[in-house]
Design an enzyme around this catalytic site. Structure first.
Site, PDB file in Angstrom:
ATOM      1  N   ASN A   1       0.870  -1.184   0.000  1.00 34.79           N
ATOM      2  CA  ASN A   1       0.000   0.000   0.000  1.00 34.79           C
ATOM      3  C   ASN A   1       0.903   1.230   0.000  1.00 34.79           C
ATOM      4  OD1 ASN A   1      -1.797   2.049   0.543  1.00 34.79           O
ATOM      5  ND2 ASN A   1      -2.237   1.396   2.645  1.00 34.79           N
TER       6      ASN A   1
ATOM      7  N   LYS B   1       0.032   4.256  -0.145  1.00 30.04           N
ATOM      8  CA  LYS B   1      -0.625   5.410   0.486  1.00 30.04           C
ATOM      9  C   LYS B   1      -0.477   6.654  -0.391  1.00 30.04           C
ATOM     10  CE  LYS B   1       0.240   3.333   4.950  1.00 30.04           C
ATOM     11  NZ  LYS B   1       0.122   3.508   6.379  1.00 30.04           N
TER      12      LYS B   1
ATOM     13  N   HIS C   1      -9.539   1.063   5.083  1.00 26.64           N
ATOM     14  CA  HIS C   1      -8.251   1.224   5.764  1.00 26.64           C
ATOM     15  C   HIS C   1      -8.455   2.101   7.005  1.00 26.64           C
ATOM     16  CE1 HIS C   1      -4.110   2.360   6.609  1.00 26.64           C
ATOM     17  NE2 HIS C   1      -3.752   1.315   5.878  1.00 26.64           N
TER      18      HIS C   1
ATOM     19  N   GLU D   1      -6.824   4.444   8.170  1.00 21.66           N
ATOM     20  CA  GLU D   1      -6.605   5.881   7.938  1.00 21.66           C
ATOM     21  C   GLU D   1      -7.864   6.519   7.350  1.00 21.66           C
ATOM     22  OE1 GLU D   1      -2.938   5.525   5.734  1.00 21.66           O
ATOM     23  OE2 GLU D   1      -1.935   4.869   7.560  1.00 21.66           O
TER      24      GLU D   1
ATOM     25  N   GLU E   1      -5.428  -5.408  10.418  1.00 19.38           N
ATOM     26  CA  GLU E   1      -4.408  -4.379  10.635  1.00 19.38           C
ATOM     27  C   GLU E   1      -4.661  -3.686  11.975  1.00 19.38           C
ATOM     28  OE1 GLU E   1      -2.444  -3.097   6.750  1.00 19.38           O
ATOM     29  OE2 GLU E   1      -4.145  -1.779   7.055  1.00 19.38           O
TER      30      GLU E   1
ATOM     31  N   GLY F   1       2.465   1.707  10.961  1.00 16.97           N
ATOM     32  CA  GLY F   1       3.406   2.826  10.878  1.00 16.97           C
ATOM     33  C   GLY F   1       4.149   3.101  12.171  1.00 16.97           C
TER      34      GLY F   1
ATOM     35  N   SER G   1       3.504  -2.651  10.258  1.00 21.69           N
ATOM     36  CA  SER G   1       4.962  -2.682  10.458  1.00 21.69           C
ATOM     37  C   SER G   1       5.609  -3.980   9.990  1.00 21.69           C
ATOM     38  CB  SER G   1       5.309  -2.385  11.931  1.00 21.69           C
ATOM     39  OG  SER G   1       4.877  -1.079  12.262  1.00 21.69           O
TER      40      SER G   1
HETATM   41  C1  PEP Z   1      -0.791  -0.012   6.136  1.00 17.62           C
HETATM   42  O1  PEP Z   1      -0.933   1.193   6.130  1.00 17.62           O
HETATM   43  O2  PEP Z   1      -1.626  -0.735   5.568  1.00 17.62           O
HETATM   44  C2  PEP Z   1       0.363  -0.559   6.831  1.00 17.62           C
HETATM   45  C3  PEP Z   1       0.320  -1.808   7.194  1.00 17.62           C
HETATM   46  O3  PEP Z   1       1.405   0.308   7.082  1.00 17.62           O
HETATM   47  P1  PEP Z   1       2.860  -0.059   7.713  1.00 17.62           P
HETATM   48  O4  PEP Z   1       3.339  -1.315   7.029  1.00 17.62           O
HETATM   49  O5  PEP Z   1       3.722   1.128   7.364  1.00 17.62           O
HETATM   50  O6  PEP Z   1       2.670  -0.247   9.158  1.00 17.62           O
END
Ligand code: PEP
Length: 252
Positions: free
Chosen positions: A9, A11, A96, A98, A168, A174, A214
């Site tokens: 992703n 973003k 997501h 976010e 997630e 993040g 992460s």
């Molecule tokens: C995401 O935003 O879907 C995600 C998993 O981000 P990160 O891998 O940076 O934690």
């Protein structure tokens, strides 16, 4: 039985030029990855250029969101799911955290997006996950089960075949603090169970459940060892072709 999916992703990062350059750098690095489906999700503006340059490769393209309404119309700022198909996307990420956190998306809106995406023939990567506070209160399973029911309730068996769930946990996105393989496997097992109880008993065995939060080249192997972990959704570590390729090629 369940082919893993390794999805990146991107973003709101990268211009069209940077997106194409990263996709082209990734292509040879993952060309032999037959053990999984490889997916990247660039920004809307880069979807067509990236999809065109990846045609015939083993990398598929995903959008990061779609409109909750299926038809074209007076919906300023929105992009319909069929328009994403039209530019070469075969997946779309919906729900997501976010989008839930910063844009007020509710399960009801996300359910409409799921319907619109399925109607356009896209595969849906539905994100679910609890906050740190919810985990500390011990209600993570209820939260995720509620999200599944709220976003997927009422879908037919053939619709459910095109649903992929990405677990997630918000506290892991993040932050550099990934769930441990044990924590992730435990939640994935419970999500499969909740899916069987609340959505579809037969569909649960086929459902692919990705872990996100992460994921890095140095923790992918442990995470992928979980019996119910059917791939990963990667944010930060997917922005660099070399780092994402290491994640894709975790089995080497
Ligand atoms: C995401 O935003 O879907 C995600 C998993 O981000 P990160 O891998 O940076 O934690």
């Amino acid at each position: 039985m369940r082919k893993p999916i390794i999805a990146g992703n991107w973003k709101m990062y990268k211009t069209v030029g940077d997106s194409v350059a990263t996709a082209l750098a990734l292509k040879p690095l993952v060309a032999n990855a037959n053990h999984c489906e490889v997916v990247i999700a660039p920004v809307f503006t880069a979807l067509k250029s990236v999809a065109d340059r990846l045609e015939g490769s083993n990398i598929k393209v995903s959008a990061q969101d779609c409109a909750p309404v299926a038809e074209e119309g007076a919906q300023t700022g929105e992009v319909a799911a069929f328009m994403l198909r039209d530019v070469g996307a075969s997946y779309v990420i919906v729900g997501h955290s976010e989008r839930r956190q910063f844009y007020g998306e509710t399960d009801q809106i996300i359910a409409q997006k799921v319907q619109a995406a399925l109607g356009a023939g896209l595969q849906v990567i539905l994100c679910v996950g609890e906050s740190l506070d919810q985990r500390n209160r011990g209600i993570e399973v209820q939260v995720v089960a509620g999200q599944l029911r709220g976003c997927l309730g009422g879908l037919t068996a053939s619709d459910l075949d095109r649903i992929i769930v990405a677990y997630e946990p918000i506290w892991a996105i993040g932050t550099g603090i990934a769930a441990t393989p044990e924590q992730a496997q435990e939640m994935h097992g419970l999500i499969r169970q909740a899916f069987a109880e609340k959505i579809s008993e037969t569909g649960a065995a086929h459902l692919r459940i990705l872990y996100g939060g992460s994921v890095k080249p140095d923790n992918i192997r442990g995470l992928m060892s979980g019996a119910d972990i059917d791939g990963v959704l990667v944010g930060g570590a997917s922005l660099d072709a070399g780092s994402f390729a290491k994640i894709v090629n975790y089995n080497e």
